[in-house]
Motif scaffolding. Structure first.
Motif, PDB file in Angstrom:
ATOM      1  N   PRO A 183     -10.468  10.163  -1.388  1.00 43.14           N
ATOM      2  CA  PRO A 183     -11.049  10.411  -0.111  1.00 43.14           C
ATOM      3  C   PRO A 183     -12.477  10.276   0.045  1.00 43.14           C
ATOM      4  O   PRO A 183     -13.250  10.354   1.069  1.00 43.14           O
ATOM      5  N   ASP A 184     -13.333  10.161  -1.028  1.00 41.66           N
ATOM      6  CA  ASP A 184     -14.737  10.354  -1.158  1.00 41.66           C
ATOM      7  C   ASP A 184     -15.249   8.950  -1.337  1.00 41.66           C
ATOM      8  O   ASP A 184     -16.426   8.658  -1.464  1.00 41.66           O
ATOM      9  N   GLY A 185     -14.315   7.724  -0.983  1.00 40.30           N
ATOM     10  CA  GLY A 185     -14.754   6.485  -1.343  1.00 40.30           C
ATOM     11  C   GLY A 185     -14.588   5.800  -2.424  1.00 40.30           C
ATOM     12  O   GLY A 185     -14.862   4.595  -2.656  1.00 40.30           O
ATOM     13  N   THR A 186     -14.282   6.545  -3.370  1.00 41.00           N
ATOM     14  CA  THR A 186     -14.410   6.089  -5.066  1.00 41.00           C
ATOM     15  C   THR A 186     -13.023   5.450  -5.241  1.00 41.00           C
ATOM     16  O   THR A 186     -12.096   5.663  -4.547  1.00 41.00           O
ATOM     17  N   THR A 187     -12.994   4.195  -6.217  1.00 40.59           N
ATOM     18  CA  THR A 187     -11.727   3.847  -6.341  1.00 40.59           C
ATOM     19  C   THR A 187     -11.680   3.969  -7.928  1.00 40.59           C
ATOM     20  O   THR A 187     -12.512   4.196  -8.817  1.00 40.59           O
ATOM     21  N   VAL A 188     -10.188   3.965  -8.194  1.00 37.69           N
ATOM     22  CA  VAL A 188      -9.664   4.140  -9.731  1.00 37.69           C
ATOM     23  C   VAL A 188      -8.658   3.323  -9.992  1.00 37.69           C
ATOM     24  O   VAL A 188      -7.706   3.149  -9.243  1.00 37.69           O
TER      25      VAL A 188
ATOM     26  N   CYS B 250      -2.955   4.102  -2.529  1.00 32.68           N
ATOM     27  CA  CYS B 250      -2.897   3.132  -3.414  1.00 32.68           C
ATOM     28  C   CYS B 250      -2.582   1.984  -3.285  1.00 32.68           C
ATOM     29  O   CYS B 250      -1.574   1.553  -2.853  1.00 32.68           O
ATOM     30  N   MET B 251      -3.269   0.832  -3.544  1.00 30.74           N
ATOM     31  CA  MET B 251      -3.024  -0.548  -3.348  1.00 30.74           C
ATOM     32  C   MET B 251      -2.167  -1.102  -4.649  1.00 30.74           C
ATOM     33  O   MET B 251      -2.640  -0.991  -5.803  1.00 30.74           O
ATOM     34  N   VAL B 252      -0.979  -1.439  -4.580  1.00 31.59           N
ATOM     35  CA  VAL B 252      -0.173  -1.710  -5.611  1.00 31.59           C
ATOM     36  C   VAL B 252      -0.167  -3.185  -5.611  1.00 31.59           C
ATOM     37  O   VAL B 252       0.530  -3.904  -4.855  1.00 31.59           O
TER      38      VAL B 252
ATOM     39  N   LEU C 155       0.823  -1.228   0.016  1.00 31.94           N
ATOM     40  CA  LEU C 155       0.018   0.090   0.020  1.00 31.94           C
ATOM     41  C   LEU C 155       1.129   1.237  -0.061  1.00 31.94           C
ATOM     42  O   LEU C 155       1.810   1.418   0.581  1.00 31.94           O
ATOM     43  N   VAL C 156       0.317   2.276  -0.731  1.00 34.87           N
ATOM     44  CA  VAL C 156       1.066   3.556  -0.648  1.00 34.87           C
ATOM     45  C   VAL C 156       0.080   4.555  -0.211  1.00 34.87           C
ATOM     46  O   VAL C 156      -0.765   4.618  -0.758  1.00 34.87           O
TER      47      VAL C 156
ATOM     48  N   THR D  64      -4.600   0.055  -7.432  1.00 34.57           N
ATOM     49  CA  THR D  64      -6.207   0.685  -7.563  1.00 34.57           C
ATOM     50  C   THR D  64      -5.887   1.977  -6.482  1.00 34.57           C
ATOM     51  O   THR D  64      -5.328   1.687  -5.490  1.00 34.57           O
ATOM     52  N   TYR D  65      -6.353   3.034  -7.013  1.00 39.11           N
ATOM     53  CA  TYR D  65      -6.423   4.277  -6.090  1.00 39.11           C
ATOM     54  C   TYR D  65      -7.731   4.284  -5.345  1.00 39.11           C
ATOM     55  O   TYR D  65      -8.646   3.876  -6.059  1.00 39.11           O
TER      56      TYR D  65
END
Length: 266
Positions: A95-100, A82-84, A16-17, A91-92
């Protein structure tokens, strides 16, 4: 007795970063198929049945468990994470709970001693001046970004590693490798791809001077503006020779120094 299956802390992926101003932190994560004992000291741990396979690989279930947990945590942490998963898969978590999902993971400074030497230190090419003791910060870093911009930032000696906590696996093996016969921390050369410059406290290895993520100012390449930025960061007026040293980092001596009228002429 069946041995516990877990993803080892020293493996490179996943990790995790957490993204911050001037510095990203890389965290090892702990993943098991069941809850672990209270001595688990990982800041980011994920425990649920079916998360990893018998050979220690993350399963699709494990990936879903991690994504759901971090998506819940992101709004309360108020930071981007960001989970690497792999060198080209991440996956980013906003702060609003969304993922990218992404393909270019960010770099991060490792937080655990057993990971230090596997991650090269991120060194920026900067020049710096040493400030008097009564200034707000010990150093000012100067970097010419391009023809029209200069970065002036507060600086400090980079922390290459903290060895004041036991590694996750126990008895301080990582620290012991850097101790002399008297038990004092010694400086390896090199360490994490650079040369250590000193030891802070009892067990903190320091590197070269770098921007510390505190105050950062972008100014045009005019002496007056560079001088003002340096004195603002220092918190006091600075001697002329010190300001001239800062300007030489922007405009090397062989180009000549125009210290008068540069701002007005522009």
């Amino acid at each position: 007795m069946k041995s516990k299956v877990r993803i080892e802390a020293t493996r490179g992926y996943p990790h995790l970063v957490t993204l911050g101003v001037g510095r990203n932190i890389r965290w090892a994560i702990d993943v098991t198929n069941s809850l672990v004992a209270a001595e688990d000291r990982r800041a980011h741990a994920f425990h649920a049945p079916g998360t990893i396979s018998a050979d220690g690989r993350l399963t699709d279930t494990g990936r879903r468990v991690i994504i759901e947990a971090l998506a819940r945590k992101a709004p309360t942490s108020k930071s981007t994470m960001c989970m690497v998963w792999a060198p080209d898969d991440c996956t980013y978590f906003m702060p609003d709970g969304t993922t990218v999902d992404g393909r270019t993971p960010p770099d991060g400074e490792p937080i655990y001693p057993e990971e230090y030497e596997a991650v090269a230190a991120a060194i920026r090419d900067v020049r710096y001046i040493v400030l008097p003791d009564d200034c707000d910060v010990p150093y000012v870093c100067i970097r010419r970004i391009d023809a029209d911009h200069v970065e002036v930032a507060s600086g400090a000696r980079m922390i290459l590693g903290h060895f004041d906590e036991l590694p996750f696996e126990g008895p301080g093996s990582e620290l012991r490798r850097h101790l002399d016969a008297s038990g004092s921390l010694v400086l390896p050369d090199p360490f994490r791809g650079t040369r250590p410059t000193g030891v802070g406290g009892d067990a903190t290895m320091l590197g070269p001077v770098q921007p510390d993520g505190g105050t950062v100012t972008i100014v045009p390449p005019w002496p007056q503006k560079v001088f003002e930025a340096c004195e603002t960061i220092a918190g006091r007026r600075l001697p002329a020779e010190m300001l001239q040293a800062a300007w030489r980092a922007v405009d090397p001596p062989e180009k000549g120094m125009m210290l008068v009228g540069a701002l007005e002429a522009a």
